[in-house]
Design an enzyme around this catalytic site. Structure first.
Site, mmCIF file in Angstrom:
data_model
loop_
_atom_site.group_PDB
_atom_site.id
_atom_site.type_symbol
_atom_site.label_atom_id
_atom_site.label_comp_id
_atom_site.label_asym_id
_atom_site.label_seq_id
_atom_site.Cartn_x
_atom_site.Cartn_y
_atom_site.Cartn_z
ATOM 1 C CB VAL A 86 -21.250 -5.436 17.234
ATOM 2 C CG1 VAL A 86 -21.581 -6.910 17.053
ATOM 3 C CG2 VAL A 86 -21.691 -4.630 16.016
ATOM 4 C CD GLU B 13 -29.391 -11.885 6.560
ATOM 5 O OE1 GLU B 13 -30.097 -11.325 7.423
ATOM 6 O OE2 GLU B 13 -28.993 -11.307 5.531
#
Length: 376
Positions: A77, A202
């Site tokens: 990541v 999200e």
């Protein structure tokens, strides 16, 4: 000096250096070409590119499929002094965020390892809705790691960029105030509060405080704090942190950083801007930032006052606690007639304007009635 000549001088001074390695995709980039970003993956520039002299650390990056403890690596990541991976727990099948430090006596000093273990210790036993829980702390040969709950979403810095002047940012910020208030109650200072260390779900409904790498736990971490060394991120660092006097860094220092985050929510930019971290660092030490309303006159006056109080250069002028900061902001939001006015001045309604106009006409007529010649 001519800009083109200055650039040529920079290129010449770098020509003897080897290629650079992208920290994210490992693509070799010619340093003398001064790339704006990695040509392969588009990662932003040199602060995220590392020289081949540091390839030893990149040689230890874990490829997808590699097993660490009982976690299987899915993808890298991010990479800095530590690496963050998305991984899958082989026991439960759930995805986790795996933060990894490779300890080598030749390249990793005790302070780095201490900071890594301190971060794990700071949050391992904490439970709060807006902190990411640590699931496990472990070691596999010379790899130290801890596993955290995996979150889908984006950094708060990106959220602010994509959603300018969005009142929801204040709701998310309140959640972070709650988290920092809780952390302070446990005797922990974060010392690196910034939008990049806040993660937004999200759905945009939950914010999480992350990265306790610079945290100080009561007096236990004093062995890893060097007097005269500035800790934190320059754009959001308090003046006392910039001075490097660690004895002066306390809860009010975190409150300053929270005020700087609120400043960016209001204006879209950090309190101080500069072409380099050093330039920003000097401004934090020597200057007072532009008031939010100088950057955007539509910002409500009362909200600006809340922000600037948190960012007072004198610690005694800031909020006494994060709780006081949070309650002040909550009170401000509770007084609003509509949420959309949280980040901009409430406009004068047509009804209010009509009432004012009628009152003015009535006053003039009354004046004429009592003394017809008074207006001449």
């Amino acid at each position: 000096m001519d800009a083109r000549k200055e650039k040529n001088d920079v290129v010449s001074s770098l020509a003897h250096l080897p290629n650079m390695i992208c920290a994210f995709c490992h693509y070799a980039v010619a340093v003398h070409s001064l790339p704006k970003s990695c040509p392969k993956c588009g990662v932003s520039p040199f602060h995220q590119l590392n020289s081949i002299a540091q390839q030893r650390s990149f040689a230890h990056l874990l490829n997808p499929g590699r097993i660490l403890g009982h976690y299987q690596i899915i993808r890298l990541v991010s990479k800095s002094s530590t690496a963050l991976y998305q991984a899958k727990c082989q026991q439960s099948g759930i995805d986790v965020a795996l933060k990894v430090l490779v300890f080598e006596p030749e390249t990793t000093n005790q302070e780095q390892l201490g900071r890594f273990l301190r971060e794990a210790a700071a949050i391992q036993n904490l439970s709060h809705p807006h902190l990411v829980p640590i699931l496990e702390v472990g070691q596999d040969q010379n790899y130290y790691f801890f596993a955290m709950k995996w979150l889908d979403g984006l950094p708060f810095s990106k959220y602010i960029e994509l959603n300018p002047a969005n009142p929801n940012s204040l709701k998310l910020f309140l959640q972070i105030l709650e988290a920092v208030e809780f952390v302070h109650q446990q005797g922990i200072l974060h010392r690196d509060l910034k939008p990049g260390n806040i993660f937004v779900s999200e759905e945009g409904t939950h914010a999480y405080l992350i990265d306790f790498g610079l945290a100080r736990i009561s007096s236990k971490s004093s062995a890893f704090t060097t007097e005269g060394v500035s800790l934190g991120t320059p754009h959001f660092m308090s003046p006392e942190q910039a001075q490097g006097v660690m004895a002066d860094v306390d809860q009010q220092s975190d409150i300053y950083s929270l005020g700087a985050i609120l400043y960016q929510i209001l204006t879209g930019v950090p309190p101080f801007l500069g072409d380099s971290p050093l330039e920003v660092f000097v401004k934090v030490l020597q200057e007072i930032p532009k008031t939010p309303r100088r950057r955007n006159s539509r910002i409500p006056v009362n909200l600006e006052k809340i922000c600037l109080k948190a960012m007072s250069r004198q610690k005694s002028h800031r909020y006494r606690s994060v709780k006081e900061f949070r309650e002040t902001l909550e009170h401000y939001l509770s007084q609003l007639k509509a949420p959309e006015y949280a980040l901009r001045q409430t406009p004068i309604s047509w009804s209010s304007l009509l009432i004012f106009t009628l009152f003015l006409i009535f006053f003039v007529l009354l004046l004429l009635w009592e003394n017809p010649l008074s207006i001449f």
